[in-house]
Design a protein around this motif. Structure first.
Motif, PDB file in Angstrom:
ATOM      1  N   UNK A 137       0.807  -1.220   0.000  1.00 45.55           N
ATOM      2  CA  UNK A 137       0.000   0.000   0.000  1.00 45.55           C
ATOM      3  C   UNK A 137       0.840   1.270   0.000  1.00 45.55           C
TER       4      UNK A 137
ATOM      5  N   UNK B 176       3.314   1.226  -2.496  1.00 44.14           N
ATOM      6  CA  UNK B 176       3.856   1.100  -3.842  1.00 44.14           C
ATOM      7  C   UNK B 176       2.782   1.586  -4.822  1.00 44.14           C
ATOM      8  N   UNK B 177       3.033   2.768  -5.362  1.00 44.35           N
ATOM      9  CA  UNK B 177       2.013   3.443  -6.171  1.00 44.35           C
ATOM     10  C   UNK B 177       1.485   2.592  -7.332  1.00 44.35           C
ATOM     11  N   UNK B 178       2.339   1.918  -8.096  1.00 46.74           N
ATOM     12  CA  UNK B 178       1.789   1.148  -9.225  1.00 46.74           C
ATOM     13  C   UNK B 178       0.805   0.080  -8.764  1.00 46.74           C
ATOM     14  N   UNK B 179       1.078  -0.524  -7.619  1.00 54.53           N
ATOM     15  CA  UNK B 179       0.140  -1.512  -7.111  1.00 54.53           C
ATOM     16  C   UNK B 179      -1.218  -0.874  -6.833  1.00 54.53           C
ATOM     17  N   UNK B 180      -1.199   0.220  -6.111  1.00 52.49           N
ATOM     18  CA  UNK B 180      -2.457   0.901  -5.792  1.00 52.49           C
ATOM     19  C   UNK B 180      -3.196   1.297  -7.059  1.00 52.49           C
ATOM     20  N   UNK B 181      -2.439   1.805  -8.025  1.00 48.68           N
ATOM     21  CA  UNK B 181      -3.083   2.272  -9.256  1.00 48.68           C
ATOM     22  C   UNK B 181      -3.679   1.100 -10.034  1.00 48.68           C
ATOM     23  N   UNK B 182      -2.954  -0.001 -10.118  1.00 49.01           N
ATOM     24  CA  UNK B 182      -3.503  -1.175 -10.803  1.00 49.01           C
ATOM     25  C   UNK B 182      -4.756  -1.663 -10.106  1.00 49.01           C
ATOM     26  N   UNK B 183      -4.728  -1.651  -8.800  1.00 50.88           N
ATOM     27  CA  UNK B 183      -5.871  -2.166  -8.063  1.00 50.88           C
ATOM     28  C   UNK B 183      -7.080  -1.258  -8.263  1.00 50.88           C
ATOM     29  N   UNK B 184      -6.860   0.030  -8.174  1.00 52.97           N
ATOM     30  CA  UNK B 184      -7.959   0.975  -8.356  1.00 52.97           C
ATOM     31  C   UNK B 184      -8.502   0.899  -9.777  1.00 52.97           C
TER      32      UNK B 184
ATOM     33  N   UNK C 207      -4.701   7.465 -15.446  1.00 55.13           N
ATOM     34  CA  UNK C 207      -4.202   6.307 -14.700  1.00 55.13           C
ATOM     35  C   UNK C 207      -4.095   5.081 -15.587  1.00 55.13           C
TER      36      UNK C 207
ATOM     37  N   UNK D  81      -0.562   3.301 -16.301  1.00 51.90           N
ATOM     38  CA  UNK D  81      -0.382   1.903 -15.926  1.00 51.90           C
ATOM     39  C   UNK D  81      -0.170   1.023 -17.142  1.00 51.90           C
TER      40      UNK D  81
ATOM     41  N   UNK E 248       3.469   1.362 -17.678  1.00 51.36           N
ATOM     42  CA  UNK E 248       4.197   0.678 -16.610  1.00 51.36           C
ATOM     43  C   UNK E 248       4.162  -0.840 -16.834  1.00 51.36           C
TER      44      UNK E 248
ATOM     45  N   UNK F   1      -5.286  -8.454  -8.185  1.00 54.65           N
ATOM     46  CA  UNK F   1      -6.075  -7.888  -9.270  1.00 54.65           C
ATOM     47  C   UNK F   1      -6.057  -8.824 -10.481  1.00 54.65           C
TER      48      UNK F   1
ATOM     49  N   UNK G 185       8.904   2.491 -11.208  1.00 56.91           N
ATOM     50  CA  UNK G 185       8.233   3.474 -10.361  1.00 56.91           C
ATOM     51  C   UNK G 185       9.029   4.779 -10.319  1.00 56.91           C
TER      52      UNK G 185
ATOM     53  N   UNK H  72       0.426   9.314  -3.093  1.00 57.00           N
ATOM     54  CA  UNK H  72       0.187   7.965  -2.577  1.00 57.00           C
ATOM     55  C   UNK H  72      -0.914   7.997  -1.513  1.00 57.00           C
TER      56      UNK H  72
ATOM     57  N   UNK I 203      -4.110   8.010  -3.276  1.00 54.76           N
ATOM     58  CA  UNK I 203      -4.383   6.662  -3.805  1.00 54.76           C
ATOM     59  C   UNK I 203      -4.940   5.753  -2.722  1.00 54.76           C
ATOM     60  N   UNK I 204      -4.388   5.880  -1.530  1.00 56.75           N
ATOM     61  CA  UNK I 204      -4.857   5.019  -0.443  1.00 56.75           C
ATOM     62  C   UNK I 204      -6.306   5.330  -0.085  1.00 56.75           C
TER      63      UNK I 204
ATOM     64  N   UNK J 116     -13.129   2.422  -3.159  1.00 51.02           N
ATOM     65  CA  UNK J 116     -13.599   1.404  -4.100  1.00 51.02           C
ATOM     66  C   UNK J 116     -13.672   0.044  -3.456  1.00 51.02           C
TER      67      UNK J 116
END
Lengths: 162, 162
Positions: free
Chosen positions: A23, A25-33, B30, B34, B37, B77, B131, B147, B150-151, B157
């Motif tokens: 939580x 690691x920005x790419x993880x959060x972005x992929x999840x969102x 986003x 991504x 990325x 995901x 990243x 970040x 994002x959190x 969601x």
DNA sequence: CAGATTTAAATGCATTTGCAAATATCCCTG
DNA sequence: CAGGGATATTTGCAAATGCATTTAAATCTG
């Protein structure tokens, strides 16, 4: 790339993912969102006979008029060959129109039709809602700052893109 | 949800995408970021015999120990059926291990092996680099704020998720 | 506690995807 | 201006994907 070779950049060794935590690691959060965002639209799209690539193409075309297919692929974040086939379907449904480029006969420009625009107009409120849900409870200035950062990030990764 | 029904929230009608512009619509930015990325890691992953689902599963497993498959699907995901097959391959390669849950014999818990951890450790520096590239030139405090937002978004969601 | 319902995971299957190659055209260089 | 790359797009094909279903086990209900 063995354990002994020095890292390419000065910043020393990267912290491990375990230390960063998912939580942070920005790419993880972005992929999840985005996974959730995209999934939330899938049903609505299916009802309109759209898939993600088709929807993305329409969305871009609602804003950018007559791009080349290769440009549309970049803007809509869809593989060119996938886009080519998505455009076949959109054209068959009368939502877009292919038109030969006037100065380069290899190239094709894509135009959205009235039907295509109207289909997208049906979908857009859901997309806007999905965005609102994402940002629920986040103040306007924070939201603006967030989008500003995204724009910088897009510039960063855009190096060799359009 | 006809054109006459009042909107759920006060803000009246949504502006059109044309008015917002692609570059002010956060989900678009986003997805585009991504997309880049994920693409930038694909080659590196291919060299290790990994696909995106396999890599994501490993990444999560490097942080979370022994989740149920359904939990792993959410965290990584990846569609449950896709994950099931990705796990087949990871297990065949000795990178993960399936273990029956002790209290629920329907369920399976997944554990990363030493080989799996070492494979992920090879990949991680590239993920960290990717990243850094994204955030190049963006000051630390802006990054932290980003970040943080994002959190919050993930919380929004996450309603019916884990 | 039997039967119905829910839940976890795997699998069948049709569709989608994306890489690589093919096709067509353009542009540059000598 | 001929020939050798580039470039734009499509297409062949094998692999990946995801929905729906199946199987198995847990949980709820009367």
């Amino acid at each position: 790339m063995t354990d002994q070779s020095p890292p390419e950049k000065p910043p020393g060794n990267q912290p491990r993912l375990g230390e960063v935590g998912l939580t942070n690691y920005a790419p993880y959060l972005m992929n999840r969102i985005m996974g959730r965002y995209n999934a939330s639209l899938r049903d609505e799209m299916a009802g309109l006979g759209l898939t993600t690539p088709k929807m993305r193409a329409l969305a871009v075309l609602s804003v950018i008029d007559g791009p080349l297919i290769r440009e549309l692929a970049v803007y809509s974040v869809v593989e060119q060959s996938t886009l080519s086939r998505a455009l076949d379907q959109l054209a068959a449904d009368g939502l877009i129109r292919r038109a030969a480029d006037s100065s380069d006969s290899r190239a094709t420009r894509i135009f959205i039709t009235d039907a295509g625009r109207s289909t997208f107009d049906t979908l857009w409120p859901r997309m806007a809602e999905a965005q609102s849900r994402m940002f629920r409870g986040i103040p306007d200035d924070e939201r603006r700052a967030f989008v500003g950062t995204l724009q910088k990030m897009l510039t960063n990764i855009r190096k060799h893109e359009i």
